[in-house]
Design a protein around this motif. Structure first.
Motif, PDB file in Angstrom:
ATOM      1  N   ASP A 182       0.454  -0.422  -4.746  1.00 16.27           N
ATOM      2  CA  ASP A 182      -0.420  -1.373  -5.453  1.00 16.27           C
ATOM      3  C   ASP A 182       0.183  -1.905  -6.741  1.00 16.27           C
ATOM      4  O   ASP A 182      -0.529  -2.528  -7.537  1.00 16.27           O
ATOM      5  CB  ASP A 182      -1.794  -0.740  -5.763  1.00 16.27           C
ATOM      6  CG  ASP A 182      -2.529  -0.295  -4.510  1.00 16.27           C
ATOM      7  OD1 ASP A 182      -2.299  -0.899  -3.453  1.00 16.27           O
ATOM      8  OD2 ASP A 182      -3.321   0.659  -4.600  1.00 16.27           O
ATOM      9  N   SER A 238      -1.942  -5.506   5.106  1.00 17.30           N
ATOM     10  CA  SER A 238      -1.783  -4.196   5.736  1.00 17.30           C
ATOM     11  C   SER A 238      -2.551  -4.134   7.044  1.00 17.30           C
ATOM     12  O   SER A 238      -2.036  -3.669   8.076  1.00 17.30           O
ATOM     13  CB  SER A 238      -2.271  -3.103   4.780  1.00 17.30           C
ATOM     14  OG  SER A 238      -2.202  -1.829   5.386  1.00 17.30           O
ATOM     15  N   GLU A 297       0.821  -1.214   0.000  1.00 18.83           N
ATOM     16  CA  GLU A 297       0.000   0.000   0.000  1.00 18.83           C
ATOM     17  C   GLU A 297       0.854   1.262   0.000  1.00 18.83           C
ATOM     18  O   GLU A 297       0.354   2.355  -0.236  1.00 18.83           O
ATOM     19  CB  GLU A 297      -0.949   0.002   1.204  1.00 18.83           C
ATOM     20  CG  GLU A 297      -0.318   0.377   2.536  1.00 18.83           C
ATOM     21  CD  GLU A 297       0.404  -0.783   3.212  1.00 18.83           C
ATOM     22  OE1 GLU A 297       0.772  -0.633   4.396  1.00 18.83           O
ATOM     23  OE2 GLU A 297       0.598  -1.835   2.567  1.00 18.83           O
TER      24      GLU A 297
END
Length: 281
Positions: free
Chosen positions: A75, A232, A41
């Motif tokens: 990403d 995450s 992320e």
């Protein structure tokens, strides 16, 4: 790494949380471990320090040699493995999105890119700045100096190897709104075993069309993006003291073994070892 020799004959990983701009520092050497396809992320910026590092990214096989910078956007899907018998070593910074993109200054006519234009860059001057920035954030009692050197490095990096977002990804487009809706749905339902049919119905596309559109729009397939969201959230829960078995279930993994496999496949180290390193100091 505390308590062990950093031999290049074996695999080792060392993570460290740094207060400077919420950066996580990683040093590693791999000879046998292969990273599965994954994404992060955050921005991921690395300097290859030894051997040959190979990985697939953006539809092509990439190779990074000592002195090369590896630049992953948030990403952006990639894997990783040795490109030579001796393996490879590298140092990586995981950087929050707002830290990387917050260096533009319109008043000073400094408009920087918002994502990297290439996953591998040979830039000796920036490699030296990288080394200096890493040394600075590891120096206790000099937060200001660390922030200054890191910020200067990030700005130079985006000036040389950054670019603006492509117009075909404009958020105002109908296709972009559909993909954003699907992404938000995955983010809100990461704890569930989401099926492609749900996402296709939501976006009013066929399953195959949706999967292609999501991958084209975000640069990563839906399942890879979902796994990144789960990991995450899992890292945050581990740092807050939640037991690994409970984290696995809460984050949508089948069991703790499944969680550990996906975690090591993306992070290069087990959840327990990662947590031990992040809590050190």
């Amino acid at each position: 790494m505390a308590g062990r020799s950093r031999s290049t004959a074996s695999d080792w990983v060392d993570y460290a949380a740094r207060e400077v701009l919420d950066i996580t520092l990683m040093r590693a050497h791999f000879k046998t471990h292969r990273f599965e396809r994954h994404s992060h992320e955050r921005f991921s910026i690395a300097l290859t320090t030894s051997g040959v590092q190979s990985f697939h990214c953006g539809g092509a096989l990439r190779v990074s040699l000592p002195g090369d910078l590896i630049l992953f956007n948030p990403d952006q899907a990639h894997d990783g493995h040795q490109g030579a018998p001796e393996g490879f070593g590298y140092t990586m910074l995981y950087v929050p999105i707002e830290t990387m993109t917050g260096n533009s200054d319109p008043d000073a006519h400094l408009l920087l890119g918002r994502h990297f234009s290439t996953p591998v860059a040979r830039d000796p001057d920036l490699a030296r700045q990288f080394v200096a920035a890493v040394a600075a954030i590891e120096q206790p009692g000099e937060t200001l100096r660390g922030q200054e050197l890191v910020t200067a490095f990030f700005s130079a990096l985006m000036r040389r190897h950054g670019e603006r977002a492509r117009s075909d990804l404009a958020v105002a487009s109908t296709g972009a709104r559909r993909m954003s809706l699907a992404r938000d749905y995955l983010a809100a339902n990461f704890h569930r075993d989401v099926a492609i049919a749900e996402l296709a119905a939501m976006t009013q596309l066929s399953r195959a069309h949706f999967s292609r559109a999501f991958t084209r729009h975000y640069g990563v397939p839906p399942h890879v993006w979902l796994n990144a969201v789960r990991l995450s959230q899992a890292r945050r829960m581990l740092l807050h003291g939640e037991p690994a078995a409970e984290v696995a279930v809460a984050c949508g993994f089948a069991d703790q073994s499944h969680f550990s496999r996906r975690f090591k496949g993306a992070m290069g180290v087990s959840p327990a070892r990662w947590l031990q390193q992040m809590r050190r100091d």
